[in-house]
Design an enzyme around this catalytic site. Sequence first.
Site, PDB file in Angstrom:
ATOM      1  N   CYS A  59       0.671  -1.298  -0.021  1.00  0.00           N
ATOM      2  CA  CYS A  59       0.071  -0.024   0.108  1.00  0.00           C
ATOM      3  C   CYS A  59       0.881   1.039   0.140  1.00  0.00           C
ATOM      4  CB  CYS A  59      -0.810   0.079   1.189  1.00  0.00           C
ATOM      5  SG  CYS A  59      -2.057   1.427   1.270  1.00  0.00           S
ATOM      6  N   ASP A  72     -26.227 -18.568  -9.979  1.00  0.00           N
ATOM      7  CA  ASP A  72     -25.902 -17.186 -10.713  1.00  0.00           C
ATOM      8  C   ASP A  72     -24.851 -17.514 -11.717  1.00  0.00           C
ATOM      9  OD1 ASP A  72     -25.534 -14.724 -11.613  1.00  0.00           O
ATOM     10  OD2 ASP A  72     -24.832 -13.931  -9.337  1.00  0.00           O
TER      11      ASP A  72
END
Length: 447
Positions: free
Chosen positions: A228, A356
């Site tokens: 990060c 799905d």
Amino acid sequence: MSFKSGLATTVGKSSQWLLKTFFKGGSSLPGKLALKIDPTILSSLAKDYDVIVVTGTNGKTLTTALTVNILKEEFDSVVTNTTGANMLQGIVSTFLQGKKNKHGKNVAVLEIDEASLNKVTEFLTPELFLFTNIFRDQMDRYGEIYTTYQLIVDGAKKAPKAPILMNGDLPIFNSIDTVNPREYYGFSHKDDEEQMAHYNTDGVLCPHCHHILHYKMITYSNLGDYYCPNCDFKRPELNVALTDIKHMTNVSSTFTIDEHDYQIEVGGMYNIYNALAATAVAKHYNISSEKIRKGLAYDEKVFGRQEVIEIGDKKCTLVLVKNPVGLNQVIDTMKLSPYPFSLAALLNANYADGIDVSWIWDSQLEELGELDIPKVISGGERQSDMSLRLKVAGINEENLVETSSLTQVIEEIKSAPTEHVYILATYTAVLGLRKELIQQGFIKEEA
């Protein structure tokens, strides 16, 4: 063992013998029957076993098989659920057919469904966990990736002293603290190069400050040497590292882990990760590199994992697909093929597949549209959805055959203009196709 446990074991083993002898199957029903009689039967059956659990979204089955192959080089008795029955009743069935070694160590390597781990660890205490990865998969069953990760962390903490071997290249595995000690494996095979993941990638937000993660190296999806730029979140130090990929094809790979060279007889980057995970288990047990090498090189294709099936004069590679990341990796592997190939894409939407089917729109099927594939067969119960997706991806409609009949799919494969055919199929579509191939005599029914 109590009377109830003894009765449950007897009924389970008897039904197992009956089903195998007369019906050539029955991987879960014996366990289901035993659990009806004694819901705690697993505690008795798993006693005196050193249990290793393999869980995660992708790669469980092959990683389990490779781990078993290696451990068999070291231990006399290794029990595993080879049929892939990875829920509670399947795990019970596995122990029902296991034979204990009275004079040595008994090891069980269990592939366990992410949502089932919490139930299984109610009754047995693993001595080691292996987490392969967490990707978006079967949203109707698992939800988002953070929900799935919490499921397996909760399952592992019931055995708090057991270490977790984690894929260190996956940010989510470093996102929360665990009561279990952790060790990490991952890739360190390239020089640093500043980059970011593809925009259509899950799990690239820093869990501490929610900035987008950067990478010094990416293998695929959100796997790699991440950090990060806004806080101190970064990839942990690796305990076991892959330092070189010497050769990678669509059917095999050669690579270096901790200064030792190994080879596997399946293709693609994702399968190198599976081999790395199995190697991490072996190193945890201080197994020699020579035994690891023999275990990884064992050439026995696992159900739906690049199985090669001859249909007429066609060499067909059958690959199970179930989510975008896995399908993308299969496509990347297909692109390594040095020969032309045709394609069959079979889509079902039953409970075991995930009901799905929107996930096919998150995959990079457009890369297939860029290839010159002379024949593409769209099949399965949801072939209309798959056909539309393939057309949008750029597949030439003149080369596209649409059918929901598996019998017709096989006929179309037999008339393909190429010697090689890739068959990509969801779980129940694989089962249905194999059943039809058995009936037509192209493959033998497993004993």
